[in-house]
Structures are given as C-alpha cells and as structure tokens.
Design an enzyme around this catalytic site. Structure first.
Site, PDB file in Angstrom:
ATOM      1  N   ASP A  48       0.840  -1.206   0.000  1.00  0.00           N
ATOM      2  CA  ASP A  48       0.000   0.000   0.000  1.00  0.00           C
ATOM      3  C   ASP A  48       0.868   1.247   0.000  1.00  0.00           C
ATOM      4  O   ASP A  48       2.076   1.167  -0.244  1.00  0.00           O
ATOM      5  CB  ASP A  48      -1.010  -0.025   1.144  1.00  0.00           C
ATOM      6  CG  ASP A  48      -0.361  -0.358   2.456  1.00  0.00           C
ATOM      7  OD1 ASP A  48       0.693   0.214   2.742  1.00  0.00           O
ATOM      8  OD2 ASP A  48      -0.889  -1.222   3.190  1.00  0.00           O
ATOM      9  N   LYS A  70      -4.792   3.491  -1.022  1.00  0.00           N
ATOM     10  CA  LYS A  70      -5.761   4.487  -1.469  1.00  0.00           C
ATOM     11  C   LYS A  70      -5.103   5.268  -2.600  1.00  0.00           C
ATOM     12  O   LYS A  70      -3.958   5.678  -2.468  1.00  0.00           O
ATOM     13  CB  LYS A  70      -6.058   5.502  -0.364  1.00  0.00           C
ATOM     14  CG  LYS A  70      -6.683   4.904   0.842  1.00  0.00           C
ATOM     15  CD  LYS A  70      -6.830   5.966   1.913  1.00  0.00           C
ATOM     16  CE  LYS A  70      -6.844   5.301   3.270  1.00  0.00           C
ATOM     17  NZ  LYS A  70      -6.980   6.164   4.378  1.00  0.00           N
ATOM     18  N   MET A 187      -0.589   9.163  13.487  1.00  0.00           N
ATOM     19  CA  MET A 187      -1.898   9.521  12.932  1.00  0.00           C
ATOM     20  C   MET A 187      -2.578  10.615  13.759  1.00  0.00           C
ATOM     21  O   MET A 187      -3.782  10.567  13.982  1.00  0.00           O
ATOM     22  CB  MET A 187      -2.817   8.281  12.870  1.00  0.00           C
ATOM     23  CG  MET A 187      -2.277   7.199  11.963  1.00  0.00           C
ATOM     24  SD  MET A 187      -3.221   5.663  12.054  1.00  0.00           S
ATOM     25  CE  MET A 187      -2.524   4.896  13.509  1.00  0.00           C
TER      26      MET A 187
HETATM   27  N1  SAH Z   1       3.237   0.587  10.755  1.00  0.00           N
HETATM   28  C1  SAH Z   1       3.650   1.980  10.629  1.00  0.00           C
HETATM   29  C2  SAH Z   1       2.577   2.931  11.118  1.00  0.00           C
HETATM   30  C3  SAH Z   1       1.321   2.920  10.274  1.00  0.00           C
HETATM   31  S1  SAH Z   1       0.145   4.082  10.842  1.00  0.00           S
HETATM   32  C4  SAH Z   1       4.953   2.178  11.389  1.00  0.00           C
HETATM   33  O1  SAH Z   1       5.374   1.273  12.119  1.00  0.00           O
HETATM   34  O2  SAH Z   1       5.558   3.235  11.232  1.00  0.00           O
HETATM   35  C5  SAH Z   1       0.463   5.457   9.793  1.00  0.00           C
HETATM   36  C6  SAH Z   1       1.101   6.588  10.559  1.00  0.00           C
HETATM   37  O3  SAH Z   1       2.470   6.325  10.784  1.00  0.00           O
HETATM   38  C7  SAH Z   1       1.086   7.923   9.850  1.00  0.00           C
HETATM   39  O4  SAH Z   1      -0.153   8.574   9.999  1.00  0.00           O
HETATM   40  C8  SAH Z   1       2.182   8.648  10.575  1.00  0.00           C
HETATM   41  O5  SAH Z   1       1.758   9.095  11.847  1.00  0.00           O
HETATM   42  C9  SAH Z   1       3.194   7.539  10.790  1.00  0.00           C
HETATM   43  N2  SAH Z   1       4.199   7.479   9.720  1.00  0.00           N
HETATM   44  C10 SAH Z   1       4.404   6.488   8.847  1.00  0.00           C
HETATM   45  N3  SAH Z   1       5.437   6.764   8.031  1.00  0.00           N
HETATM   46  C11 SAH Z   1       5.900   7.981   8.412  1.00  0.00           C
HETATM   47  C12 SAH Z   1       6.964   8.824   7.983  1.00  0.00           C
HETATM   48  N4  SAH Z   1       7.770   8.484   6.986  1.00  0.00           N
HETATM   49  N5  SAH Z   1       7.131  10.003   8.625  1.00  0.00           N
HETATM   50  C13 SAH Z   1       6.366  10.366   9.651  1.00  0.00           C
HETATM   51  N6  SAH Z   1       5.346   9.611  10.111  1.00  0.00           N
HETATM   52  C14 SAH Z   1       5.123   8.445   9.500  1.00  0.00           C
END
Ligand code: SAH
Length: 267
Positions: A48, A70, A187
């Site tokens: 995704d 999406k 998030m």
């Molecule tokens: N499994 C992922 C999180 C998924 S939830 C992890 O472990 O990082 C999605 C959220 O993760 C986003 O809304 C944001 O808050 C954060 N996120 C994911 N990638 C990011 C990035 N490159 N920079 C900042 N926040 C990030």
C-alpha cells in the site's frame, strides 16, 4: 521458487505462506536485509501507500504485484478485502509478501491479518521494520529515552477508530500526561488541537516541547519544533501528510542537534 501449486499432506490442504514485511519508514535503505531477502523470494507482493514503491524492485520481475492502498481517495481497499486477497493468493501455494510501512505490527493492522491467516491455517511469519517513531527520533537527533529526562516511551494513536465500543481500549490522554514518558503520536495531525488540549488538561505544561516530523527519512522530510500550546497550528499545514508527533522534554535535543549542525557548517 516454484509457481506450481503445492499440497500440504500434514494438514490436507493447499499450502502457501504469507510473510508480513516491515518496509521501514520510507527511505529504501531502511528496509532490513531480511526484508530484502524475503521480497526477493516473493511470488506475490501485496502493498500500500506507506511502503516505498521502490522496494518492489527487490521482487522478482515475474512476481505478481497487488496494490491495496488508497489512490487519491478514488480507490480504497478495505481491510477485509486485503485479508481475503492474502488468503486467496496463499491458497494457490504461493509465497505472499505483505509489505507494510514501518513495522507491520505497530498501528499497521498486522494483527488482524495474522488472525485472518491463522483462522485459515495459513503459515505466517513477520519481518520487523523500523517504525516511524524510531525513524523520526533518529532523523532529528532526539533520544526517545534519556537517563535524566524520559524513562519511558509511549507509541500512541491520535486517531482512534470511530465506532469503538465503550469497553474497548481508548486513549487516556490525561493519564499519559502524567507518565513523564516521551509520547510518540501516530496519525495525530488532524486531531492535534484535541490532543494538545487533553494533554494540558491532564497536567502537561503548554511549554512542553513538541516536534512534528512529516515524511521522515524521505527527501520530502519536514521538521517543526514547537510547544504543546502552539502545536495545533501545525494541524492545517501538515494535513494529509504522514507525520509523527513527539512530545516531551527530549525534544530539546532537536534544537541541540540544529546548533551542532550549524557549528559544523561554520567550521
Ligand atoms: N506501521 C507503521 C505505522 C502505520 S500508521 C509504522 O510502524 O511506522 C500510519 C502513521 O504512521 C502515519 O499517519 C504517521 O503518523 C506515521 N508514519 C508512517 N510513516 C511515516 C513517515 N515516513 N514520517 C512520519 N510519520 C510516519
């Protein structure tokens, strides 16, 4: 790897397996070596938006690529559909790689995928990934823990799913405000005004330092250092971008890092 259907004689069903692979926060070279090896052996890859699309280049050219994200809000694959695809592909006796941003088991609904696969008796393994909080901290030189300033770190979602029943776990911001832990909020951008208010109502000073790192580790990375009272102003600026909010005294190290970078430039 053979593309032929295999039969698992022990379980009396078509075999196949799924590996949930953490894609890391964005930069391609933050994928683990194990993750790369697994992608290299994929028959099918299900991915995704949060996983860097460049990682697909590690898959064999003939691997089937299935997008379940999406696309500008036009195309959205619900979680049940993603689980159904994983099961359907694995049942063909294939090695299915589910590539997920960050770590697959941190706010990634990886638990739901594991449960769905387990219910069907499909073998599932997990390759961890660098989660966004860790990447954001490293990117701005903020130690998430510090012997004197933070003995705990909390990974918390700022976006609770709507329709949660009262007996399901909800975030108690006032309680979190009292822990003295570094708060890493996933998030949370859209709800920053509410979060800021609740943390302050719980006793955190409005002057508590806050860093918001958007697109951590990617060329588009931006960093905003502010405080809890002013942080809601970023809600609009960062709307729609993946961003990680770090709340706590340790954020002062981000400023230190900037000073050090400036000193290095001056040398
Ligand atoms: N499994 C992922 C999180 C998924 S939830 C992890 O472990 O990082 C999605 C959220 O993760 C986003 O809304 C944001 O808050 C954060 N996120 C994911 N990638 C990011 C990035 N490159 N920079 C900042 N926040 C990030």
């Amino acid at each position: 790897m053979s593309k032929e259907q295999k039969f698992d004689y022990d379980r009396g069903m078509m075999a196949g397996r799924v590996t949930l692979v953490g894609a890391g926060p964005g930069a391609v070279d933050l994928l683990t070596i194990r993750g790369q090896r697994v992608l290299n052996q994929a028959d099918v890859v299900v991915y995704d938006d949060l996983a860097n699309a460049k990682l697909l280049e590690f898959c064999p050219p003939e691997a089937k690529r299935i997008y379940v994200g999406k696309r500008a809000g036009v195309h959205y694959v619900p979680q049940e559909e993603t689980c159904r695809i994983l099961i359907e592909e694995a049942r063909k006796g294939l090695h299915v790689v589910r590539l997920k941003g960050g770590d697959p088991l941190v706010f990634g609904r990886g638990g739901e995928e594991i449960a769905a696969l387990a219910a069907e008796g499909i073998a599932c393994a997990v390759v961890p990934g660098v989660t966004a909080a860790i990447a954001a901290g490293a990117g701005i030189g903020v130690p998430l823990t510090h012997r004197e300033h933070a003995s705990a770190v909390v990974f918390v979602t700022g976006h609770e799913c709507a329709g949660k029943k009262p007996d399901q776990a909800t975030v108690d911001w006032a309680a979190l405000a009292k822990t003295g832990a570094t708060l890493c909020i996933y998030m949370g951008v859209r709800r920053l005004p509410e979060i800021s208010e609740n943390l302050q109502a719980g006793g955190l000073a409005g002057t508590t330092p806050v860093a918001v790192v958007a697109n951590a580790t990617l060329p588009a990375q931006t960093v905003h250092v502010t405080n809890l009272a002013a942080a809601p102003l970023l809600s609009e600026t960062l709307k729609g971008q993946p961003a990680l909010i770090i709340v706590g005294e340790v954020v002062r190290w981000a400023e230190l890092q900037q000073t050090m970078a400036a000193l290095q430039l001056a040398q």
